[in-house]
Design a protein around this motif. Sequence first.
Motif, PDB file in Angstrom:
ATOM      1  N   THR A   1       0.993  -1.200  -0.147  1.00  0.00           N
ATOM      2  CA  THR A   1      -0.050   0.082   0.032  1.00  0.00           C
ATOM      3  C   THR A   1       0.936   1.144  -0.076  1.00  0.00           C
ATOM      4  O   THR A   1       1.592   1.422   0.740  1.00  0.00           O
ATOM      5  CB  THR A   1      -0.849  -0.107   1.269  1.00  0.00           C
ATOM      6  OG1 THR A   1      -1.578  -1.202   1.383  1.00  0.00           O
ATOM      7  CG2 THR A   1      -1.920   0.836   1.283  1.00  0.00           C
ATOM      8  N   SER A   2       0.551   2.283  -0.876  1.00  0.00           N
ATOM      9  CA  SER A   2       1.369   3.350  -0.946  1.00  0.00           C
ATOM     10  C   SER A   2       1.476   4.200   0.197  1.00  0.00           C
ATOM     11  O   SER A   2       0.346   4.056   0.939  1.00  0.00           O
ATOM     12  CB  SER A   2       0.852   4.343  -2.338  1.00  0.00           C
ATOM     13  OG  SER A   2      -0.383   4.484  -2.010  1.00  0.00           O
ATOM     14  N   VAL A   3       2.443   5.025   0.557  1.00  0.00           N
ATOM     15  CA  VAL A   3       2.176   5.911   1.294  1.00  0.00           C
ATOM     16  C   VAL A   3       1.358   7.003   1.379  1.00  0.00           C
ATOM     17  O   VAL A   3       0.824   7.459   2.444  1.00  0.00           O
ATOM     18  CB  VAL A   3       3.942   6.549   1.381  1.00  0.00           C
ATOM     19  CG1 VAL A   3       3.810   8.050   2.483  1.00  0.00           C
ATOM     20  CG2 VAL A   3       4.901   5.794   1.816  1.00  0.00           C
ATOM     21  N   GLU A   4       0.846   7.318   0.119  1.00  0.00           N
ATOM     22  CA  GLU A   4      -0.359   8.314  -0.249  1.00  0.00           C
ATOM     23  C   GLU A   4      -1.594   7.915   0.335  1.00  0.00           C
ATOM     24  O   GLU A   4      -2.525   8.301   0.992  1.00  0.00           O
ATOM     25  CB  GLU A   4      -0.229   8.665  -1.547  1.00  0.00           C
ATOM     26  CG  GLU A   4       0.940   9.581  -2.124  1.00  0.00           C
ATOM     27  CD  GLU A   4       2.185   8.649  -2.474  1.00  0.00           C
ATOM     28  OE1 GLU A   4       2.076   7.454  -2.592  1.00  0.00           O
ATOM     29  OE2 GLU A   4       3.304   9.421  -2.646  1.00  0.00           O
ATOM     30  N   SER A   5      -1.816   6.316   0.139  1.00  0.00           N
ATOM     31  CA  SER A   5      -2.960   5.844   0.706  1.00  0.00           C
ATOM     32  C   SER A   5      -3.056   5.659   2.004  1.00  0.00           C
ATOM     33  O   SER A   5      -4.100   5.696   2.563  1.00  0.00           O
ATOM     34  CB  SER A   5      -2.983   4.351  -0.063  1.00  0.00           C
ATOM     35  OG  SER A   5      -3.032   4.436  -1.747  1.00  0.00           O
ATOM     36  N   ILE A   6      -1.849   5.380   2.662  1.00  0.00           N
ATOM     37  CA  ILE A   6      -2.082   5.525   4.054  1.00  0.00           C
ATOM     38  C   ILE A   6      -2.145   6.797   4.762  1.00  0.00           C
ATOM     39  O   ILE A   6      -3.055   7.048   5.647  1.00  0.00           O
ATOM     40  CB  ILE A   6      -0.866   4.796   4.551  1.00  0.00           C
ATOM     41  CG1 ILE A   6      -0.615   3.408   4.361  1.00  0.00           C
ATOM     42  CG2 ILE A   6      -0.548   4.896   6.080  1.00  0.00           C
ATOM     43  CD1 ILE A   6       0.708   2.711   4.326  1.00  0.00           C
ATOM     44  N   GLY A   7      -1.595   7.792   4.102  1.00  0.00           N
ATOM     45  CA  GLY A   7      -1.887   9.140   4.402  1.00  0.00           C
ATOM     46  C   GLY A   7      -3.272   9.505   4.181  1.00  0.00           C
ATOM     47  O   GLY A   7      -3.966  10.268   5.214  1.00  0.00           O
ATOM     48  N   ALA A   8      -3.853   9.134   3.236  1.00  0.00           N
ATOM     49  CA  ALA A   8      -5.289   9.328   3.006  1.00  0.00           C
ATOM     50  C   ALA A   8      -6.290   8.569   3.933  1.00  0.00           C
ATOM     51  O   ALA A   8      -7.138   9.339   4.277  1.00  0.00           O
ATOM     52  CB  ALA A   8      -5.823   9.144   1.598  1.00  0.00           C
ATOM     53  N   LEU A   9      -5.962   7.271   4.181  1.00  0.00           N
ATOM     54  CA  LEU A   9      -6.465   6.533   5.439  1.00  0.00           C
ATOM     55  C   LEU A   9      -6.714   7.420   6.598  1.00  0.00           C
ATOM     56  O   LEU A   9      -7.496   7.625   7.316  1.00  0.00           O
ATOM     57  CB  LEU A   9      -6.067   5.225   5.465  1.00  0.00           C
ATOM     58  CG  LEU A   9      -6.705   4.382   6.552  1.00  0.00           C
ATOM     59  CD1 LEU A   9      -8.108   4.311   6.253  1.00  0.00           C
ATOM     60  CD2 LEU A   9      -5.595   3.112   6.750  1.00  0.00           C
ATOM     61  N   LYS A  10      -5.345   7.950   6.970  1.00  0.00           N
ATOM     62  CA  LYS A  10      -5.034   8.491   8.321  1.00  0.00           C
ATOM     63  C   LYS A  10      -5.808   9.868   8.430  1.00  0.00           C
ATOM     64  O   LYS A  10      -6.689  10.161   9.256  1.00  0.00           O
ATOM     65  CB  LYS A  10      -3.635   8.818   8.684  1.00  0.00           C
ATOM     66  CG  LYS A  10      -2.938   7.904   9.024  1.00  0.00           C
ATOM     67  CD  LYS A  10      -1.378   8.253   9.415  1.00  0.00           C
ATOM     68  CE  LYS A  10      -0.765   7.171   9.726  1.00  0.00           C
ATOM     69  NZ  LYS A  10       0.626   7.578  10.139  1.00  0.00           N
TER      70      LYS A  10
END
Length: 146
Positions: free
Chosen positions: A78-87
Amino acid sequence: MSSQLLLVVFVFGNACKTTFESIIFVFIMHPFDVGDRCVIDGTQIYYPNAVLAMKPISNFFRSPDMGDTVEFSIDFSTSVESIGALKARIKSYIESKPQHWRSNHSVVVKEIVNVNKLNMALYVNHTMNYQNMTEKNLRRSTSSWS
């Protein structure tokens, strides 16, 4: 006279002692109020005051707000951007319901499993204490996160 006094003390002494200790316990120590949900020795049950004075008491009504943990897993790729969006979505949700959640929360990576999965955890604080466990469980259900 002294033998009669000794007899009265012997017969009524323990009752007087128990009554006095109960009065001190209820009115001076005052660990709970009427209507508080208390757990004594791990169970919810009625106890005489003299027994209560000797037991550890947890008063959920006077407890601080309770915290909660929601653990979940995501794919390692999972991309860092997707994790950031989840947060960001989690933060947005928590901040949109100030009647349910305190704004201080955290999303952390707990561990990497088999080099293909991230175990993560969301730590949140409810705006209620341990008095109402049913409401806590409703908030934790998946339907309340939509």
